[in-house]
Motif scaffolding. Structure first.
Motif, PDB file in Angstrom:
ATOM      1  N   VAL A  14       0.854  -1.179   0.000  1.00  0.00           N
ATOM      2  CA  VAL A  14       0.000   0.000   0.000  1.00  0.00           C
ATOM      3  C   VAL A  14       0.892   1.231   0.000  1.00  0.00           C
ATOM      4  CG1 VAL A  14      -1.718   1.305   1.292  1.00  0.00           C
ATOM      5  CG2 VAL A  14      -1.871  -1.174   1.175  1.00  0.00           C
ATOM      6  N   THR A  15       0.576   2.179  -0.863  1.00  0.00           N
ATOM      7  CA  THR A  15       1.446   3.345  -0.999  1.00  0.00           C
ATOM      8  C   THR A  15       0.637   4.622  -0.985  1.00  0.00           C
ATOM      9  OG1 THR A  15       3.003   4.478  -2.442  1.00  0.00           O
ATOM     10  CG2 THR A  15       1.352   3.144  -3.519  1.00  0.00           C
ATOM     11  N   SER A  16       1.256   5.699  -0.565  1.00  0.00           N
ATOM     12  CA  SER A  16       0.589   7.009  -0.578  1.00  0.00           C
ATOM     13  C   SER A  16       1.238   7.939  -1.595  1.00  0.00           C
ATOM     14  CB  SER A  16       0.662   7.647   0.818  1.00  0.00           C
ATOM     15  OG  SER A  16       2.017   7.789   1.214  1.00  0.00           O
ATOM     16  N   ASN A  17       1.982   7.389  -2.549  1.00  0.00           N
ATOM     17  CA  ASN A  17       2.666   8.182  -3.571  1.00  0.00           C
ATOM     18  C   ASN A  17       1.654   9.068  -4.297  1.00  0.00           C
ATOM     19  OD1 ASN A  17       4.025   9.186  -5.805  1.00  0.00           O
ATOM     20  ND2 ASN A  17       5.189   7.307  -6.138  1.00  0.00           N
ATOM     21  N   PRO A  18       1.779  10.397  -4.175  1.00  0.00           N
ATOM     22  CA  PRO A  18       0.788  11.294  -4.789  1.00  0.00           C
ATOM     23  C   PRO A  18       0.834  11.295  -6.305  1.00  0.00           C
ATOM     24  CG  PRO A  18       2.635  12.550  -3.910  1.00  0.00           C
ATOM     25  CD  PRO A  18       2.828  11.133  -3.454  1.00  0.00           C
ATOM     26  N   ASP A  19       1.903  10.743  -6.897  1.00  0.00           N
ATOM     27  CA  ASP A  19       2.014  10.721  -8.349  1.00  0.00           C
ATOM     28  C   ASP A  19       1.192   9.595  -8.971  1.00  0.00           C
ATOM     29  OD1 ASP A  19       3.742  12.898  -8.354  1.00  0.00           O
ATOM     30  OD2 ASP A  19       5.499  11.624  -8.048  1.00  0.00           O
ATOM     31  N   LYS A  20       0.783   8.648  -8.162  1.00  0.00           N
ATOM     32  CA  LYS A  20       0.005   7.526  -8.684  1.00  0.00           C
ATOM     33  C   LYS A  20      -1.459   7.924  -8.844  1.00  0.00           C
ATOM     34  CE  LYS A  20       2.808   3.681  -6.945  1.00  0.00           C
ATOM     35  NZ  LYS A  20       2.918   2.921  -8.194  1.00  0.00           N
ATOM     36  N   ARG A  21      -2.078   7.422  -9.885  1.00  0.00           N
ATOM     37  CA  ARG A  21      -3.495   7.700 -10.100  1.00  0.00           C
ATOM     38  C   ARG A  21      -4.305   7.005  -9.008  1.00  0.00           C
ATOM     39  NH1 ARG A  21      -6.662   9.341 -14.438  1.00  0.00           N
ATOM     40  NH2 ARG A  21      -4.847   9.382 -15.788  1.00  0.00           N
ATOM     41  N   ARG A  22      -5.285   7.700  -8.454  1.00  0.00           N
ATOM     42  CA  ARG A  22      -6.092   7.160  -7.368  1.00  0.00           C
ATOM     43  C   ARG A  22      -7.521   6.975  -7.872  1.00  0.00           C
ATOM     44  NH1 ARG A  22      -3.433   7.369  -2.658  1.00  0.00           N
ATOM     45  NH2 ARG A  22      -5.198   7.659  -1.256  1.00  0.00           N
ATOM     46  N   ILE A  23      -7.967   5.722  -7.864  1.00  0.00           N
ATOM     47  CA  ILE A  23      -9.250   5.358  -8.468  1.00  0.00           C
ATOM     48  C   ILE A  23     -10.140   4.673  -7.438  1.00  0.00           C
ATOM     49  CG2 ILE A  23     -10.389   4.018 -10.288  1.00  0.00           C
ATOM     50  CD1 ILE A  23      -7.688   4.047 -11.776  1.00  0.00           C
ATOM     51  N   GLY A  24     -11.342   5.174  -7.285  1.00  0.00           N
ATOM     52  CA  GLY A  24     -12.305   4.500  -6.434  1.00  0.00           C
ATOM     53  C   GLY A  24     -12.810   3.249  -7.133  1.00  0.00           C
ATOM     54  N   PHE A  25     -12.942   2.151  -6.387  1.00  0.00           N
ATOM     55  CA  PHE A  25     -13.409   0.883  -6.966  1.00  0.00           C
ATOM     56  C   PHE A  25     -14.394   0.266  -5.988  1.00  0.00           C
ATOM     57  CE2 PHE A  25     -13.142  -3.720  -7.722  1.00  0.00           C
ATOM     58  CZ  PHE A  25     -13.328  -3.766  -9.091  1.00  0.00           C
ATOM     59  N   ALA A 126      -9.739  10.416  -4.555  1.00  0.00           N
ATOM     60  CA  ALA A 126     -10.112   9.668  -5.766  1.00  0.00           C
ATOM     61  C   ALA A 126     -10.279  10.622  -6.936  1.00  0.00           C
ATOM     62  CB  ALA A 126     -11.398   8.881  -5.538  1.00  0.00           C
ATOM     63  N   GLN A 127      -9.690  10.250  -8.076  1.00  0.00           N
ATOM     64  CA  GLN A 127      -9.796  11.065  -9.287  1.00  0.00           C
ATOM     65  C   GLN A 127     -10.916  10.588 -10.199  1.00  0.00           C
ATOM     66  OE1 GLN A 127      -5.607  10.040  -9.705  1.00  0.00           O
ATOM     67  NE2 GLN A 127      -5.215  12.149 -10.317  1.00  0.00           N
ATOM     68  N   SER A 128     -11.377   9.369  -9.956  1.00  0.00           N
ATOM     69  CA  SER A 128     -12.501   8.785 -10.686  1.00  0.00           C
ATOM     70  C   SER A 128     -13.010   7.616  -9.869  1.00  0.00           C
ATOM     71  CB  SER A 128     -12.085   8.329 -12.095  1.00  0.00           C
ATOM     72  OG  SER A 128     -11.027   7.391 -12.010  1.00  0.00           O
ATOM     73  N   ILE A 129     -14.207   7.136 -10.188  1.00  0.00           N
ATOM     74  CA  ILE A 129     -14.789   5.997  -9.473  1.00  0.00           C
ATOM     75  C   ILE A 129     -15.321   4.992 -10.479  1.00  0.00           C
ATOM     76  CG2 ILE A 129     -16.612   5.210  -7.904  1.00  0.00           C
ATOM     77  CD1 ILE A 129     -16.456   7.875  -6.479  1.00  0.00           C
ATOM     78  N   VAL A 130     -14.963   3.734 -10.276  1.00  0.00           N
ATOM     79  CA  VAL A 130     -15.474   2.614 -11.062  1.00  0.00           C
ATOM     80  C   VAL A 130     -16.321   1.777 -10.123  1.00  0.00           C
ATOM     81  CG1 VAL A 130     -14.877   0.618 -12.468  1.00  0.00           C
ATOM     82  CG2 VAL A 130     -13.382   2.638 -12.467  1.00  0.00           C
ATOM     83  N   PHE A 131     -17.581   1.527 -10.495  1.00  0.00           N
ATOM     84  CA  PHE A 131     -18.447   0.764  -9.587  1.00  0.00           C
ATOM     85  C   PHE A 131     -19.292  -0.241 -10.365  1.00  0.00           C
ATOM     86  CE2 PHE A 131     -20.783   4.549 -10.859  1.00  0.00           C
ATOM     87  CZ  PHE A 131     -22.053   4.082 -11.136  1.00  0.00           C
ATOM     88  N   ALA A 132     -19.568  -1.363  -9.710  1.00  0.00           N
ATOM     89  CA  ALA A 132     -20.386  -2.424 -10.305  1.00  0.00           C
ATOM     90  C   ALA A 132     -21.697  -2.524  -9.543  1.00  0.00           C
ATOM     91  CB  ALA A 132     -19.649  -3.761 -10.262  1.00  0.00           C
ATOM     92  N   GLY A 133     -22.810  -2.476 -10.273  1.00  0.00           N
ATOM     93  CA  GLY A 133     -24.114  -2.561  -9.617  1.00  0.00           C
ATOM     94  C   GLY A 133     -25.224  -2.297 -10.600  1.00  0.00           C
TER      95      GLY A 133
END
Length: 391
Positions: A14-25, A126-133
């Motif tokens: 688990v990382t907190s690197n701010p350069d990585k894209r952060r995606i809600g899932f 989160a920069q975007s969210i991907v959700f299943a439902g």
């Protein structure tokens, strides 16, 4: 490094690197469970309990994983913000992706878990969210996220009227892949719709607009919201129903799918129909109403394969023939019906509203969906047919 409040699974960094894209899932684990057992949804604890009693099985995780198959490689450098266990963490861990758990959940999950998870995803950047439902899930996500960040919905529910979902799980995955690659340049607002499930089970479709969310502007992969029927359609469907009933084979089984167009066929035979279910007819006599998957399979055993027929319609505005509101017609059922014995009926206006889009089969079985690829006839009037492409 384990972040405060984050769950660090075995072998996952688990990382907190701010350069990585952060995606809600997010995965709604009960979405779609009411389909095969003819409950037309799983909103509410009582309905879910009934679905389980009827033998319903989870569908959402498998559909979410089908989407994930498309973007897994591009997501190796991303951090997914998710809820614990079956609401996302299990699937991400299984696929070796980096993630942070923003909310731990129990074995029984509710809409409140969805809303709280989305809130924490936003708080965690989160920069975007991907959700299943299904529509209920989209409504819960929208109530918190609104149009703040882009979303992609993986279709996993029974009723999907909202325009925030992709046509199929694989296409949702393709969109996420393009987002990760930086290829999505434009977004648009899409409607979040939901219906009253109790009224729906009684044959009444009462849809309400709950808001808008931002989705990739890709009308090839994203579905449009479901459109209703017009007064003109009634005249057209009467002619279709007359042709269908006059050409029914004696001694054969006819499964009549859901929808107002197929209801016209039942009305023509003066039979009581299930507007939003699957009924069975032979020699223009009603055999069964509102059947679930197991009841359909048991009835079909009484007829040779050549005598098994299916009449379905097209979902207006979307183009789906399987996988939206008719999950009782499962892969097990469809594999036992010859393709040439499947009759698709639709008013000309309904086909025009697709603006050239292909018809869509989303049964949940990729191999079966491939069998429907190509051109199939669609009955659009008395003795009139057009050839429509199934993507």
């Amino acid at each position: 490094m384990r972040l405060p409040g984050a769950y660090t699974p075995k072998n996952i960094k688990v990382t907190s690197n701010p350069d990585k894209r952060r995606i809600g899932f997010l995965v709604n684990p009960v979405a779609g469970m009411g389909g095969k057992v003819a409950l037309k949804g799983t909103d509410g604890e009582d309905t879910l309990r009934r679905a389980l009693e009827l033998g319903a099985e989870p569908q959402a995780e498998a559909r979410a994983e089908r989407a994930l198959d498309e973007f897994r490689d591009e997501a190796k450098d991303a951090v997914f913000l998710t809820a614990g266990g079956q609401m996302g963490a299990d699937l991400l861990e299984k696929n070796g992706l980096t993630y942070e758990v923003v909310l731990e959940v129990g074995k029984k999950t509710t809409f409140a878990d969805t809303q709280e998870a989305v809130k924490r995803m936003l708080d965690a950047g989160a920069q975007s969210i991907v959700f299943a439902g299904g529509d209920g899930t989209a409504r819960n996500v929208c109530e918190v996220a609104g149009d703040k960040i882009p979303v992609v919905g993986i279709p996993a529910g029974v009723k999907i009227h909202s325009g925030v979902y992709a046509n199929r799980p694989a296409e949702a995955g393709m969109l996420v892949k393009e987002m990760l690659q930086g290829k999505v340049r434009r977004y648009r607002e899409a409607e979040v719709m939901d219906i009253d499930e109790e009224a729906f089970r009684g044959g009444i479709v009462s849809a309400k607009l709950y808001g808008y969310m931002r989705v990739p502007d890709n009308r090839r992969f994203m579905q449009d919201r479901k459109s209703g029927s017009s007064r003109k359609d009634a005249y057209e469907t009467d002619a279709i129903a007359a042709w269908v009933t006059e050409n029914m084979q004696a001694g054969a089984l006819y499964l009549i799918g859901s929808g107002s167009t197929t209801k016209a066929v039942m009305d023509r035979m003066e039979l009581r129909s299930t507007l939003l279910g699957v009924d069975a007819v032979s020699d223009k006599k009603l055999l069964a109403r509102d059947m679930n998957e197991q009841e359909i399979l048991a009835l079909m055993e009484k007829y040779p394969q050549s005598k098994r027929n299916l009449i379905i319609t097209v979902i207006g505005g979307q183009g789906h023939i399987f996988g939206r509101g008719n999950q009782q017609l499962s892969p097990k059922v469809l594999m036992l019906i010859p393709k040439e014995n499947i009759t698709i009926i639709a008013a000309p206006s309904k086909m025009t509203e697709l603006f050239g889009k292909s018809l869509i089969s989303d049964t949940g079985d990729s191999a079966l969906d491939k069998k429907f690829i190509g051109y199939m006839p669609v009955v659009t009037g008395f003795g009139r047919k057009i050839m429509a492409r199934v993507a």
